[in-house]
Scaffold this motif. Structure first.
Motif, PDB file in Angstrom:
ATOM      1  N   VAL A 135     -13.542  -2.885  -1.036  1.00  0.00           N
ATOM      2  CA  VAL A 135     -13.807  -4.035  -1.896  1.00  0.00           C
ATOM      3  C   VAL A 135     -12.927  -3.942  -3.134  1.00  0.00           C
ATOM      4  O   VAL A 135     -12.901  -2.921  -3.812  1.00  0.00           O
ATOM      5  N   GLY A 136     -12.191  -5.015  -3.438  1.00  0.00           N
ATOM      6  CA  GLY A 136     -11.436  -5.085  -4.684  1.00  0.00           C
ATOM      7  C   GLY A 136     -10.025  -4.551  -4.610  1.00  0.00           C
ATOM      8  O   GLY A 136      -9.284  -4.662  -5.584  1.00  0.00           O
ATOM      9  N   GLN A 137      -9.617  -3.981  -3.493  1.00  0.00           N
ATOM     10  CA  GLN A 137      -8.264  -3.457  -3.377  1.00  0.00           C
ATOM     11  C   GLN A 137      -7.751  -3.600  -1.957  1.00  0.00           C
ATOM     12  O   GLN A 137      -8.530  -3.594  -0.999  1.00  0.00           O
ATOM     13  N   SER A 138      -6.446  -3.761  -1.841  1.00  0.00           N
ATOM     14  CA  SER A 138      -5.773  -3.783  -0.548  1.00  0.00           C
ATOM     15  C   SER A 138      -4.487  -2.986  -0.681  1.00  0.00           C
ATOM     16  O   SER A 138      -3.913  -2.898  -1.775  1.00  0.00           O
ATOM     17  N   GLN A 139      -4.027  -2.423   0.433  1.00  0.00           N
ATOM     18  CA  GLN A 139      -2.814  -1.607   0.398  1.00  0.00           C
ATOM     19  C   GLN A 139      -1.878  -1.991   1.540  1.00  0.00           C
ATOM     20  O   GLN A 139      -2.325  -2.337   2.641  1.00  0.00           O
ATOM     21  N   TRP A 140      -0.576  -1.909   1.224  1.00  0.00           N
ATOM     22  CA  TRP A 140       0.473  -2.126   2.213  1.00  0.00           C
ATOM     23  C   TRP A 140       1.494  -1.001   2.079  1.00  0.00           C
ATOM     24  O   TRP A 140       1.794  -0.554   0.971  1.00  0.00           O
ATOM     25  N   SER A 141       2.029  -0.553   3.215  1.00  0.00           N
ATOM     26  CA  SER A 141       3.143   0.388   3.201  1.00  0.00           C
ATOM     27  C   SER A 141       4.449  -0.387   3.203  1.00  0.00           C
ATOM     28  O   SER A 141       4.571  -1.422   3.870  1.00  0.00           O
ATOM     29  N   VAL A 142       5.424   0.116   2.434  1.00  0.00           N
ATOM     30  CA  VAL A 142       6.724  -0.544   2.313  1.00  0.00           C
ATOM     31  C   VAL A 142       7.801   0.408   2.820  1.00  0.00           C
ATOM     32  O   VAL A 142       7.945   1.527   2.321  1.00  0.00           O
ATOM     33  N   TYR A 143       8.547  -0.038   3.808  1.00  0.00           N
ATOM     34  CA  TYR A 143       9.690   0.708   4.343  1.00  0.00           C
ATOM     35  C   TYR A 143      10.965  -0.059   4.009  1.00  0.00           C
ATOM     36  O   TYR A 143      10.985  -1.298   4.046  1.00  0.00           O
ATOM     37  N   LEU A 144      12.028   0.662   3.693  1.00  0.00           N
ATOM     38  CA  LEU A 144      13.301   0.045   3.325  1.00  0.00           C
ATOM     39  C   LEU A 144      14.406   0.564   4.226  1.00  0.00           C
ATOM     40  O   LEU A 144      14.516   1.776   4.455  1.00  0.00           O
ATOM     41  N   GLN A 145      15.223  -0.362   4.702  1.00  0.00           N
ATOM     42  CA  GLN A 145      16.305   0.000   5.618  1.00  0.00           C
ATOM     43  C   GLN A 145      17.588  -0.711   5.201  1.00  0.00           C
ATOM     44  O   GLN A 145      17.564  -1.912   4.897  1.00  0.00           O
TER      45      GLN A 145
END
Length: 637
Positions: A409-419
Motif C-alpha cells: 500500500v502506498g508504494q510501487s517499484q519498477w526495475s530499470v535496465y539500460l542498453q
C-alpha cells in the motif's frame, strides 16, 4: 510687385511638382518615405512695423518634410529580407560612415557579412561559438562552417508506466533437498516483505511421509514444497546377477500397501527390470538404469523413483535361494522453494537445512530479464545519443514491474535496465536500478535518489563491429562524476533524468524525451525571429543564433538628413540615436522574409500633381495679367 509675386508662386509650384514627381517615381522603392512641401507666405516688414496696409510679396518653400509613417509589409522569398513593424531604423556601416535605413533587402557577401544592395554592412549584436548573444555591436557575419558534434551529457525521459501491468519476473530461493527425517516434529513460520501476516506451519507428524510434509509446507503463501523418493539399488544388483539368477525376483511396496505386481518372467538385464517397473499401473513410480556416481567404470545400478515422496520398500533376490532378503526402506525428501516475498523462515522446534541456509541462499530468476525476449519486460523505449565524435548510438530503456514493497500500500517499484547498442550499461547487467513511486503515481526516487537521476559511467562507444570507435570512453574515476556534468565534458559519462516519469493507470506512453547531443551539421538555411535574431539551421536538425540585428531610433526623426540609397544620416537636429534590440523599449519588431513598401499613396500623389499643375498655371496667369496691365500703361502715350 505682381511679377515677383507670380514668380515666387511659379517657383513654389515647381518645387511642389518636383517633390510630387519624386514621390511618384519612388512609389515602388522599398523603405522609401514620401515627402511633402511646406509653404510660407512673404510680407514686407519694417524695423518696427509691417505697415498699415501690408501687401504680400508671394510665397516661399519653407521645408520639404518627409513622412516616416509605416509602409505596407509584403512577403518575399528571401529569408534575410526584413521589415520593421514599428519604430526604428536598420544601422548600416558604409565604409565607416553610419547610415540608417528602413529598406531591409539583405543578402550575404563572399565573406559572410550581411549587406544591403549597396554593400553596406548591417550592424547588430554578435554571438559566441555557442550561440550566446553578447552586448557587443559590430558587423553581422554568417559563419558557414560545419557545426561541430556534441556528445550527449544529459537525457531527460518523461514517461508513464502503466500501473495496471502485472509482475513478470519471478525470483525464488531454491534450497537443497531435506530428508523427511529432519522435518518430522518440526514446525515453521514464514515472514513476508510485503507486510502480510506471518504464516505458521504446524509441527510435522512423527510418522508423516515426505508427501505429507510437503503438503503442509506448501500451504504457506510464497512457498513451494514438493516431495520425491529416490532409491538406488546397490549390493550386487547388476546385469550379471539378473541374467544368471535362476529365477530373479523383486518386490516393491509403497507405504506398506502390498507388493506391486511385476512381470519379471522374461527379464535378463537391468533394463528389462526397469521396463517391468515402468509398466505398472502406478504412474507415480518410474525406474531407470544409471551409472553409480556417473563413473563409467562402476557397474550400472537400478534407480526407482516415487514422484509423490511416499515410502518405498524394495527386496530382490533369486527364487531358487528361498525367501527374499528383508526389504530395504527408502524414505522421501522435500524440495522447498520460496519466492522473493518470503523475507524470513524460522523453525519452531529445531533447525532444518533450508532454514539454516535461508539468508545465504541467493535468488534465482526463473524468467530472468532478457532484452531480446519481450515477455521478460513490461515496457521499453529507445532514443538516439551521441559520442564525442558525433556518432549516433541507440539507448534503450527497459522497465520491469516489481512486487510492491512494504505491505503493498502506498508504494510501487519498477526495475530499470539500460542498453546501448545491444550492451547493458549502468551496471544493469548485474543489478538493475529501482524506481519507486508513491500512492499518487509520482516518482519518489531512483535507487534512493529523490532527483530521479541515473549517472552512466561505464559506457564505451563502439563501432558496428563491436570495437571501440576512438571516442571518449568511461571516466578514470567513476565516483568523481557529478550531475550536471561540467562542460566541456571529458568522458562518455551522461545523466539519465527520470524525474518527470509517472506511474498512472493508463497505457504506457513517452511524453517527452530530450537529449543534448548531436552529430556534425552543415548549414542548410537561415531564419530570423521577431527579435531580429538570425538563426542558422543545420542538416542535423540543430539551430544556433549567429547574431541579432540592432535598431536605432531618434527623438526627432524629421531631423534626419536623406543621403540617397534610401538611407539617412544623423544630424544635430535629429539628436543621437537610441540603439537596442528589436521589440524592446519603443523599437519595433522584425518581420522575416518581408520588406516594408514605400509609404507613398499614389492616388493622393496624382491628385497633388493636378493641384501643383493648377497652381503653376494660375501663377503664370498672374504674370501674364501683370504684363498686360504694364503694356496698357505703356500704350497711353
Amino acid at each position: 510687385m505682381a511679377f515677383n509675386t507670380g514668380l515666387s508662386g511659379l517657383r513654389a509650384a515647381s518645387v511642389d511638382l518636383e517633390v510630387t514627381g519624386n514621390n511618384i517615381a519612388n512609389a515602388s522603392t522599398v523603405g522609401f518615405k514620401g515627402s511633402r512641401v511646406q509653404f510660407g507666405d512673404l510680407y514686407a516688414s519694417g524695423f518696427l512695423s509691417s505697415g498699415s496696409n501690408p501687401i504680400g510679396d508671394g510665397v516661399r518653400v519653407q521645408d520639404v518634410a518627409q513622412s516616416f509613417g509605416q509602409g505596407n509589409i509584403s512577403f518575399t522569398d528571401n529569408g534575410l529580407d526584413m521589415a520593421i513593424s514599428g519604430d526604428g531604423f536598420f544601422i548600416l556601416n558604409n565604409g565607416g560612415e553610419i547610415r540608417y535605413s528602413r529598406a531591409g533587402q539583405f543578402t550575404i557577401d563572399k565573406n559572410g557579412f550581411v549587406i544591403n544592395n549597396q554593400n553596406m554592412k548591417v550592424q547588430g549584436y554578435t554571438a559566441d561559438d555557442d550561440g550566446n548573444l553578447s552586448g557587443i555591436r559590430g558587423d553581422l557575419q554568417i559563419q558557414t562552417d560545419n557545426l561541430a558534434p556534441r556528445r550527449t551529457t544529459n537525457l531527460t525521459s518523461s514517461l508513464n508506466l502503466d500501473s495496471r501491468e502485472s509482475v513478470l519476473e519471478r525470483r525464488i530461493r531454491d534450497f537443497a533437498p531435506i530428508g523427511i527425517g529432519s522435518l518430522r516434529g518440526e514446525g515453521f513460520s514464514f515472514s513476508y516483505s510485503d507486510g502480510s501476516t506471518d504464516y505458521s506451519v504446524p509441527a510435522i507428524d512423527a510418522n508423516a511421509s515426505a508427501r505429507d510434509a510437503a503438503a503442509a509446507i506448501n500451504a504457506a503463501p510464497g512457498v513451494t514444497a514438493t516431495a520425491t523418493t529416490s532409491a538406488v539399488l546397490d549390493g550386487g544388483l547388476d546385469d550379471n546377477f539378473v541374467s544368471t539368477a535362476g529365477d530373479f525376483r523383486l518386490e516393491l511396496q509403497v507405504n506398506n500397501s502390498g507388493a506391486i505386481p511385476l512381470d519379471l518372467s522374461n527379464v535378463s538385464s537391468l533394463d528389462d527390470v526397469a521396463k517391468a517397473i515402468n509398466a505398472t499401473s502406478d504412474n507415480a513410480i518410474s525406474a531407470s538404469v544409471v551409472d553409480h556416481d556417473d563413473d563409467p567404470l562402476t557397474p550400472e545400478r537400478l534407480r526407482v523413483i516415487h514422484s509423490g515422496g511416499d515410502k518405498l520398500d524394495i527386496a530382490y533376490g533369486d527364487a531358487a535361494a528361498g525367501a527374499l532378503p528383508a526389504p530395504t526402506t527408502f524414505e522421501g525428501e522435500v524440495l522447498v522453494t520460496t519466492d522473493r516475498n518470503v523475507s524470513q523462515a524460522t523453525s519452531d522446534a529445531g533447525t532444518t537445512n533450508f532454514v539454516d541456509t535461508f539468508d545465504a541462499t541467493p535468488f534465482t530468476v526463473t524468467n530472468e530479464f532478457n532484452p531480446i525476449d519481450q515477455r521478460t519486460y513490461n515496457h521499453a523505449t529507445s532514443t538516439t545519443i551521441y559520442d564525442s565524435l558525433g556518432n549516433d548510438h541507440k539507448l534503450t530503456q527497459f522497465y520491469v514491474k516489481e512486487p510492491s514493497p512494504g505491505n503493498g500500500v502506498g508504494q510501487s517499484q519498477w526495475s530499470v535496465y539500460l542498453q546501448i547498442d545491444g550492451e547493458l550499461v549502468g551496471g544493469t547487467d548485474q543489478t538493475p536500478y529501482t524506481a519507486t513511486f508513491d500512492q499518487d503515481g509520482e516518482l519518489q526516487s531512483v535507487n534512493g535518489d529523490p532527483n530521479g537521476e541515473i549517472i552512466i559511467t561505464d559506457w564505451t562507444p563502439k563501432d558496428p563491429s563491436g570495437d571501440p570507435n576512438g571516442a571518449d570512453g568511461p571516466p578514470a574515476d567513476p565516483d568523481s562524476v557529478v550531475s550536471p556534468i561540467p562542460e566541456p565534458a571529458t568522458s562518455s559519462a551522461f545523466v539519465l533524468n527520470l524525474a518527470d516519469t509517472t506511474q498512472y493507470g493508463a497505457a504506457f506512453g513517452v511524453n517527452d524525451q530530450r537529449q543534448n547531443g548531436y552529430t556534425t551539421g552543415r548549414l542548410s538555411g537561415l531564419d530570423v525571429s521577431g527579435e531580429g535574431v538570425i538563426f542558422a539551421r543545420y542538416t542535423n536538425g540543430q539551430s544556433k543564433s549567429l547574431g541579432q540585428v540592432a535598431l536605432g531610433a531618434f527623438s526627432n526623426t524629421d531631423g534626419l538628413s536623406p543621403v540617397g540609397d534610401t538611407t539617412w544620416v544623423e544630424t544635430f537636429e535629429s539628436g543621437q540615436p537610441v540603439i537596442g534590440a528589436p521589440d524592446t523599449g519603443t523599437l519595433g519588431s522584425i518581420e522575416a522574409s518581408s520588406v516594408e513598401e514605400s509609404n507613398v499613396d499614389l492616388s493622393a500623389e496624382l491628385v497633388n500633381l493636378i493641384i501643383a499643375q493648377r497652381n503653376y498655371q494660375a501663377n503664370a496667369k498672374t504674370i501674364e495679367t501683370s504684363d498686360a496691365v504694364t503694356q496698357t500703361i505703356i500704350n497711353l502715350r
